[in-house]
Scaffold this motif. Structure first.
Motif, PDB file in Angstrom:
ATOM      1  N   TRP A 187       2.744   0.204 -14.189  1.00 40.36           N
ATOM      2  CA  TRP A 187       1.392   0.278 -13.633  1.00 40.36           C
ATOM      3  C   TRP A 187       1.420   0.332 -12.109  1.00 40.36           C
ATOM      4  O   TRP A 187       0.495   0.872 -11.474  1.00 40.36           O
ATOM      5  N   ASN A 188       2.467  -0.208 -11.506  1.00 41.27           N
ATOM      6  CA  ASN A 188       2.570  -0.231 -10.045  1.00 41.27           C
ATOM      7  C   ASN A 188       3.306   0.976  -9.469  1.00 41.27           C
ATOM      8  O   ASN A 188       3.534   1.050  -8.265  1.00 41.27           O
ATOM      9  N   SER A 243       0.808  -1.222   0.000  1.00 46.07           N
ATOM     10  CA  SER A 243       0.000   0.000   0.000  1.00 46.07           C
ATOM     11  C   SER A 243       0.838   1.269   0.000  1.00 46.07           C
ATOM     12  O   SER A 243       0.298   2.373  -0.088  1.00 46.07           O
ATOM     13  N   ASP A 253       3.268   4.991  -8.676  1.00 44.24           N
ATOM     14  CA  ASP A 253       2.291   6.063  -8.461  1.00 44.24           C
ATOM     15  C   ASP A 253       2.787   7.406  -8.979  1.00 44.24           C
ATOM     16  O   ASP A 253       2.019   8.191  -9.542  1.00 44.24           O
ATOM     17  N   ILE A 254       4.083   7.678  -8.762  1.00 45.15           N
ATOM     18  CA  ILE A 254       4.651   8.992  -9.059  1.00 45.15           C
ATOM     19  C   ILE A 254       6.000   8.786  -9.748  1.00 45.15           C
ATOM     20  O   ILE A 254       6.775   7.909  -9.363  1.00 45.15           O
ATOM     21  N   SER A 308       1.825  13.347  -2.604  1.00 38.80           N
ATOM     22  CA  SER A 308       1.257  12.048  -2.959  1.00 38.80           C
ATOM     23  C   SER A 308      -0.185  12.113  -3.437  1.00 38.80           C
ATOM     24  O   SER A 308      -0.744  11.092  -3.851  1.00 38.80           O
ATOM     25  N   LYS A 360      -0.475   8.572 -14.455  1.00 40.20           N
ATOM     26  CA  LYS A 360       0.418   8.692 -13.306  1.00 40.20           C
ATOM     27  C   LYS A 360       0.710  10.165 -12.990  1.00 40.20           C
ATOM     28  O   LYS A 360       0.508  11.049 -13.823  1.00 40.20           O
ATOM     29  N   LYS A 361       1.236  10.390 -11.791  1.00 36.61           N
ATOM     30  CA  LYS A 361       1.628  11.738 -11.388  1.00 36.61           C
ATOM     31  C   LYS A 361       3.069  11.969 -11.828  1.00 36.61           C
ATOM     32  O   LYS A 361       3.977  11.236 -11.425  1.00 36.61           O
ATOM     33  N   VAL A 366       3.137   4.398  -1.153  1.00 38.71           N
ATOM     34  CA  VAL A 366       3.223   5.206  -2.366  1.00 38.71           C
ATOM     35  C   VAL A 366       4.552   4.881  -3.060  1.00 38.71           C
ATOM     36  O   VAL A 366       5.622   4.996  -2.446  1.00 38.71           O
ATOM     37  N   THR A 367       4.485   4.457  -4.299  1.00 37.54           N
ATOM     38  CA  THR A 367       5.686   4.063  -5.036  1.00 37.54           C
ATOM     39  C   THR A 367       6.141   5.209  -5.921  1.00 37.54           C
ATOM     40  O   THR A 367       5.381   5.697  -6.759  1.00 37.54           O
ATOM     41  N   PRO A 414      -3.323  12.219  -5.666  1.00 34.22           N
ATOM     42  CA  PRO A 414      -3.471  11.753  -7.050  1.00 34.22           C
ATOM     43  C   PRO A 414      -3.639  12.920  -8.023  1.00 34.22           C
ATOM     44  O   PRO A 414      -4.228  13.947  -7.677  1.00 34.22           O
TER      45      PRO A 414
END
Length: 381
Positions: A282-283, A195, A285-286, A344, A308-309, A197-198, A346
């Motif tokens: 896809w996995n 869970s 986040d930023i 973080s 994505k961000k 943030v990646t 979205p």
């Protein structure tokens, strides 16, 4: 009119555009030469898909090879150079000695050969190569830009007299929306188990990614619920003999673990198959980048399609262009001021029209065909 396209042997960047040119162009008007021996097909097997390619004669003597190259270029009305980075410098010397060839040429830049072609001026050899490289580029009649804002850089370096075209690099899929379809098809059906943030830091090992500065920007998040990934499999050996090296990569890894926490850092050192790379993205986040020119376009377009961000430094033509397309691009320089909640949060996408066009091979090749037609019209006057 006869166009002669000259490519290097490595198909990493060229395969997509070669496929589209062969698919859409009249073979009576377009000829293709690989600036290497035919034996290079053992290292780059995708070249076998194009049986009409010509290669530099391998069994001939040096004079015969030079004459072959000279005659091949002489027969063409327009020569299209796909990047001005070559496997050896002999091609640079050749173009310098025969300026009539650049004067009937299109230079299709691939980014680094526009922004990073100069050597250090500290040695006489570097100064000589820079004079040769500058002269050749100034002599080029036309320039094909792989990203719209590259035209600004062309005029800054070589003046306003250059005729520029938009020639985006086609993706490796032969279908118009093949890449889009594959990326979307590989989207995970369920959320990942981790869970945290990646955050992806840059996209390769080249030193101009400014990894250390990005790490400094992100260091104040090390105690938050976050995981950092460094993709460092590509770029170790640099560009043009510069911007690479394993010591630099090792320094980046060590510094990231020191500043971000060893348990918070993952490193990718090996090349992975394309489908696994898409699943990896896809996995994420930023993604945080720190360059002031178009770079990482292959990764960037995929991550924008995914929603994505993306962080890129503001105040550059690159940033300004992307935000002008309605894309939610964030300023890398502001990260030190951000709370983790702001960092973080979205992104909010309202349109992806430009991304969908930039990834559509039919839209891409249309720009190329328009360039060929305009050159033909101009040459026939």
């Amino acid at each position: 009119m006869k166009f002669l396209h000259i490519f290097g042997p490595d198909t990493k960047n060229s395969y997509g555009i070669m496929s589209q040119l062969h698919k859409h162009c009249n073979p009576e008007e377009h000829d293709f030469l690989i600036a290497a021996y035919a034996s290079c097909k053992s290292r780059f097997p995708k070249l076998n898909e194009f049986p009409e390619l010509s290669f530099i004669p391998e069994r001939e003597g040096r004079i015969a090879r030079i004459l072959y190259f000279y005659r091949k270029l002489s027969k063409a009305d327009v020569i299209v150079w796909h990047s001005l980075f070559f496997t050896t410098k002999k091609y640079l010397f050749f173009l310098y000695l025969f300026p009539r060839f650049p004067k009937k040429s299109v230079w299709v830049e691939w980014g680094a050969d526009l922004y990073l072609w100069k050597y250090s001026e500290a040695t006489w050899k570097g100064r000589l190569l820079n004079r040769i490289g500058e002269k050749i580029r100034k002599n080029m009649k036309y320039v094909g830009c792989c990203f719209p804002v590259d035209e600004v850089e062309v005029h800054q370096q070589f003046g306003d007299g250059k005729k520029c075209f938009f020639t985006p690099l086609a993706n490796p899929k032969k279908e118009a929306t093949g890449l889009i379809d594959e990326v979307l098809a590989l989207k995970p059906e369920s959320p990942r188990k981790d869970s945290r943030v990646t955050v992806q830091i840059a996209h390769n090992s080249f030193q101009f990614n400014n990894h250390i500065r990005i790490i400094d920007h992100l260091a104040h998040f090390r105690n938050d619920d976050v995981f950092f990934i460094l993709p460092l499999s590509y770029g170790v050996y640099g560009i043009n003999g510069q911007f690479g090296g394993k010591p630099y990569r090792n320094t980046v890894i060590q510094y990231a673990r020191q500043e971000l926490g060893t348990e918070n850092v993952g490193v990718i050192l090996e090349n992975i198959p394309f489908d696994r790379y898409i699943r990896f993205l896809w996995n994420v986040d930023i993604a945080v980048f720190d360059f002031d020119r178009p770079c990482g376009l292959g990764t960037l377009r995929i991550m924008l399609l995914m929603g994505k961000k993306i962080f890129i430094p503001a105040g550059t033509p690159y940033y300004d262009f992307l935000t002008a397309q309605g894309l939610p691009i964030y300023d890398t320089n502001r990260i030190p001021e951000m709370s983790f909640e702001e960092f973080s949060a979205p992104p909010e996408y309202t349109t992806k029209d430009w991304v969908l066009s930039y990834m559509n091979n039919d839209d891409i090749i249309r720009h190329w065909l328009e360039m060929f037609e305009e050159i033909k019209t101009e040459q026939s006057r």
